[in-house]
Motif scaffolding. Structure first.
Motif: not given
Length: 401
Positions: A267-289
């Motif tokens: 609904d927001r055209d976003l992807l939420l990357l969880c902290p346990e997976g990201t390199k910086a260990r924080r939540e990150d939003y990226v645009p959903l192509d």
């Protein structure tokens, strides 16, 4: 080696010296230092050439025993030493003094604290691996009871060098484990942790030279061939992994494995990357192509349970994540069939996306946001490493000379 080979005294075999003996050194199981032992037997009952021959035979016999595993410290003495040292350590601990702690005790405290702090699995794995090969070397060299403060820089660097040789480490791997070892030693030297060691003995140790390879990308031909091959195999799972790596610029291993249905915000055209997976260990939003969104909807991911993993076990979405190397293992046959260089892996689809965006004239700031770089400077360096020229005005309409 736990001992120094036996020799004859006098080494010159001077018969005018009355008291001859054979001597050798062995590492004391507590101090970690070499202690000298003398063996006389009947050596001084002989004279002349007989004395020389007896001394040589005795020396050779002692060396053979050492080679076969003989230790001058029998099990009872080792036990007594252990009881004595443990008692001293207990008394010191009760008094708030950790200066007599062994390296094993100190390392175990370090690991316990890092686990309690909730360090990531990959970080804990690196620390645990480092701790284990340190413990293993100390055990093999009879130094488990040696206080951490008595372990020298030479010994610690020998541990790293031996491990590097045994496992055929590349220089970058050696440098990483040197860093992990330094992190542990710095912790042991901190006042708040009881100064288990007075200081980090390998602080500032030389790293090995590393030649950084620039990130490689897929050519248009390779891109088209790969997608055609995957689609002809009707491998929707692998197609989704490639498209997510490319359009969302995610890392193919950690971030992809942690990616769940609930992380696709349709609904927001976003992807939420969880902290346990990201390199910086924080939540990150990226645009959903939009292209990736259409793919996800075509697979009816919006109808699946939110806690399911998008690229789960069994090559399908599900409640269990895929194993850590599953994506790479599944991708390899496709790459080999097309004879694409093995340096180009799933992660290189992300780099390819960077090239395409830059060549399309996309604002570097937008690329920075998609790739989750900490600064625009980092993005510009990344694009330079990819061989991108963002602004070609400097070479347009040049004056001919």
């Amino acid at each position: 080696m736990q001992y120094r080979p036996a020799k004859i005294y006098p080494e010159t075999l001077d018969l005018s010296v009355k008291k001859w003996y054979v001597f050798y050194s062995f590492i004391h199981p507590f101090t970690g230092k070499f202690e000298r032992f003398k063996v006389y037997e009947d050596i001084n009952l002989f004279k002349g050439e007989e004395k020389v021959n007896y001394a040589k035979n005795l020396r050779d016999a002692v060396n053979l025993s050492l080679q076969n595993g003989y230790s001058p410290y029998d099990e009872e003495e080792k036990l007594n030493l252990w009881v004595e040292e443990t008692s001293k350590q207990a008394a010191a601990e009760a008094a708030g003094d950790r200066s007599r702690f062994t390296m094993v005790q100190g390392v175990n405290l370090f690991l316990a604290e890092k686990k309690e702090q909730g360090k990531s699995k990959s970080t804990m794995s690196a620390y645990t691996t480092t701790a284990n090969f340190i413990k293993s070397w100390l055990n093999e060299n009879g130094m488990l009871l040696v206080p951490a403060a008595n372990i020298t820089a030479v010994q610690l660097l020998t541990i790293l060098k031996d491990e590097a040789t045994k496992n055929n480490w590349e220089n970058k791997t050696y440098n990483n484990y040197l860093l992990y070892t330094e992190t542990i030693l710095n912790w042991l030297a901190e006042k708040k942790n009881g100064r288990i060691i007075p200081e980090n003995p390998i602080k500032g140790a030389d790293q090995r030279e590393v030649v950084e390879n620039k990130p490689s990308t897929y050519t248009d031909q390779e891109l088209n061939d790969m997608l055609a091959l995957v689609r002809s195999a009707n491998d929707v799972y692998m197609e989704g992994i490639i498209m997510t790596c490319y359009y969302a610029a995610v890392r193919s291993k950690e971030e992809m494995r942690a990616f769940k249905i609930k992380n696709i915000l349709f609904d927001r055209d976003l992807l939420l990357l969880c902290p346990e997976g990201t390199k910086a260990r924080r939540e990150d939003y990226v645009p959903l192509d939009p292209i990736l969104k259409r793919f996800f909807l075509a697979q009816k991911l919006d109808k699946l349970p939110l806690e399911w993993y998008v690229f789960g076990k069994g090559d399908r979405p599900g409640p269990v994540p895929a194993s850590s190397n599953h994506y790479a293992t599944k991708y390899r046959p496709y790459r080999e069939k097309l004879k694409i260089d093995e340096s180009k892996k799933l992660y290189n689809w992300k780099h390819t996306r960077g090239i395409h965006l830059a060549n399309a004239g996309v604002d570097p700031y937008a690329i920075m946001q998609l790739f989750r770089h900490a600064s625009l400077e980092q993005t510009m360096q990344y694009l330079r490493d990819l061989g991108c020229v963002i602004n070609r005005k400097a070479v347009e309409n040049s004056r001919e000379i």
